[in-house]
Design a protein around this motif. Structure first.
Motif, PDB file in Angstrom:
ATOM      1  N   ASP A  31       0.804  -1.222   0.000  1.00  0.00           N
ATOM      2  CA  ASP A  31       0.000   0.000   0.000  1.00  0.00           C
ATOM      3  C   ASP A  31       0.839   1.275   0.000  1.00  0.00           C
ATOM      4  OD1 ASP A  31      -2.665   0.782  -0.171  1.00  0.00           O
ATOM      5  OD2 ASP A  31      -2.853   1.118   1.981  1.00  0.00           O
ATOM      6  N   HIS A  32       2.126   1.146   0.275  1.00  0.00           N
ATOM      7  CA  HIS A  32       3.020   2.302   0.327  1.00  0.00           C
ATOM      8  C   HIS A  32       4.237   2.013  -0.547  1.00  0.00           C
ATOM      9  CE1 HIS A  32       0.621   2.607   3.988  1.00  0.00           C
ATOM     10  NE2 HIS A  32       0.808   3.918   3.896  1.00  0.00           N
ATOM     11  N   TYR A  33       4.337   2.729  -1.655  1.00  0.00           N
ATOM     12  CA  TYR A  33       5.367   2.452  -2.645  1.00  0.00           C
ATOM     13  C   TYR A  33       6.241   3.672  -2.918  1.00  0.00           C
ATOM     14  CZ  TYR A  33       2.478  -1.583  -3.966  1.00  0.00           C
ATOM     15  OH  TYR A  33       1.755  -2.743  -3.968  1.00  0.00           O
ATOM     16  N   LYS A  34       7.389   3.392  -3.490  1.00  0.00           N
ATOM     17  CA  LYS A  34       8.245   4.415  -4.074  1.00  0.00           C
ATOM     18  C   LYS A  34       8.486   3.990  -5.514  1.00  0.00           C
ATOM     19  CE  LYS A  34      12.770   6.622  -3.944  1.00  0.00           C
ATOM     20  NZ  LYS A  34      14.043   6.749  -3.217  1.00  0.00           N
ATOM     21  N   ALA A  57      -0.775   9.305 -15.723  1.00  0.00           N
ATOM     22  CA  ALA A  57      -0.601   7.949 -16.248  1.00  0.00           C
ATOM     23  C   ALA A  57      -1.299   6.911 -15.370  1.00  0.00           C
ATOM     24  CB  ALA A  57       0.887   7.614 -16.367  1.00  0.00           C
ATOM     25  N   LEU A  58      -1.470   7.240 -14.097  1.00  0.00           N
ATOM     26  CA  LEU A  58      -2.111   6.309 -13.162  1.00  0.00           C
ATOM     27  C   LEU A  58      -3.638   6.399 -13.201  1.00  0.00           C
ATOM     28  CD1 LEU A  58       0.431   6.647 -10.243  1.00  0.00           C
ATOM     29  CD2 LEU A  58       0.147   4.697 -11.789  1.00  0.00           C
ATOM     30  N   LYS A  59      -4.153   7.259 -14.039  1.00  0.00           N
ATOM     31  CA  LYS A  59      -5.586   7.332 -14.374  1.00  0.00           C
ATOM     32  C   LYS A  59      -6.515   7.317 -13.162  1.00  0.00           C
ATOM     33  CE  LYS A  59      -4.481   4.997 -18.642  1.00  0.00           C
ATOM     34  NZ  LYS A  59      -4.492   3.740 -19.357  1.00  0.00           N
ATOM     35  N   GLY A  60      -6.255   8.193 -12.215  1.00  0.00           N
ATOM     36  CA  GLY A  60      -7.146   8.332 -11.073  1.00  0.00           C
ATOM     37  C   GLY A  60      -6.980   7.305  -9.974  1.00  0.00           C
ATOM     38  N   LYS A  61      -6.021   6.426 -10.095  1.00  0.00           N
ATOM     39  CA  LYS A  61      -5.812   5.391  -9.070  1.00  0.00           C
ATOM     40  C   LYS A  61      -5.145   5.959  -7.813  1.00  0.00           C
ATOM     41  CE  LYS A  61      -7.004   1.923 -11.813  1.00  0.00           C
ATOM     42  NZ  LYS A  61      -8.263   1.226 -11.667  1.00  0.00           N
ATOM     43  N   MET A  62      -4.383   7.067  -7.980  1.00  0.00           N
ATOM     44  CA  MET A  62      -3.676   7.669  -6.853  1.00  0.00           C
ATOM     45  C   MET A  62      -4.690   8.196  -5.845  1.00  0.00           C
ATOM     46  SD  MET A  62      -0.559   8.123  -6.028  1.00  0.00           S
ATOM     47  CE  MET A  62      -0.474   8.386  -4.288  1.00  0.00           C
ATOM     48  N   GLY A  63      -4.506   7.839  -4.587  1.00  0.00           N
ATOM     49  CA  GLY A  63      -5.415   8.278  -3.540  1.00  0.00           C
ATOM     50  C   GLY A  63      -6.587   7.330  -3.348  1.00  0.00           C
ATOM     51  N   GLY A  64      -6.728   6.373  -4.247  1.00  0.00           N
ATOM     52  CA  GLY A  64      -7.779   5.369  -4.126  1.00  0.00           C
ATOM     53  C   GLY A  64      -7.140   4.009  -3.936  1.00  0.00           C
ATOM     54  N   GLU A  65      -7.084   3.249  -5.033  1.00  0.00           N
ATOM     55  CA  GLU A  65      -6.419   1.934  -4.985  1.00  0.00           C
ATOM     56  C   GLU A  65      -4.948   2.061  -4.611  1.00  0.00           C
ATOM     57  OE1 GLU A  65      -7.079  -0.854  -8.303  1.00  0.00           O
ATOM     58  OE2 GLU A  65      -8.611   0.584  -8.930  1.00  0.00           O
ATOM     59  N   HIS A  67      -2.626   4.018  -2.456  1.00  0.00           N
ATOM     60  CA  HIS A  67      -2.705   4.898  -1.290  1.00  0.00           C
ATOM     61  C   HIS A  67      -1.552   5.894  -1.218  1.00  0.00           C
ATOM     62  CE1 HIS A  67      -3.408   6.246   2.772  1.00  0.00           C
ATOM     63  NE2 HIS A  67      -2.182   5.884   3.098  1.00  0.00           N
ATOM     64  N   ALA A  68      -0.317   5.413  -1.344  1.00  0.00           N
ATOM     65  CA  ALA A  68       0.845   6.288  -1.185  1.00  0.00           C
ATOM     66  C   ALA A  68       1.924   5.907  -2.185  1.00  0.00           C
ATOM     67  CB  ALA A  68       1.391   6.195   0.231  1.00  0.00           C
ATOM     68  N   LEU A  69       2.418   6.922  -2.887  1.00  0.00           N
ATOM     69  CA  LEU A  69       3.464   6.696  -3.875  1.00  0.00           C
ATOM     70  C   LEU A  69       4.460   7.849  -3.835  1.00  0.00           C
ATOM     71  CD1 LEU A  69       4.482   4.946  -6.275  1.00  0.00           C
ATOM     72  CD2 LEU A  69       3.154   6.459  -7.759  1.00  0.00           C
TER      73      LEU A  69
END
Length: 77
Positions: A31-34, A57-65, A67-69
């Motif tokens: 759930d927490h990536y770099k 590029a992540l098409k709205g996935k950030m903050g949903g599926e 969580h942290a990048l």
């Protein structure tokens, strides 16, 4: 539900086909990536614009599926 590393890489490679991408699971929880991304598409862009391109590029996935990048972006030499 967390996003798999392979799914993140696939989405990023669709947007940045020449990219060198490394995804690191920071907490071991899926759930927490770099992401470390090098692409010629980032040439001439500010760091903010590079990161905005990644989020797009992540098409709205950030903050949903996704969580942290944490992002580390740079242009290929």
């Amino acid at each position: 539900m967390p996003m798999a590393i392979l799914d993140i890489q696939t989405m990023l490679l669709e947007a940045f086909p020449d990219a060198e991408i490394e995804i690191i699971d920071l907490a071991g929880d899926g759930d927490h990536y770099k992401a470390v991304i090098k692409s010629s598409a980032f040439a001439g862009l500010s760091r903010v614009k590079q990161h905005q391109a990644v989020y797009a590029a992540l098409k709205g996935k950030m903050g949903g599926e996704l969580h942290a990048l944490a992002l580390e972006t740079s242009a290929k030499e």
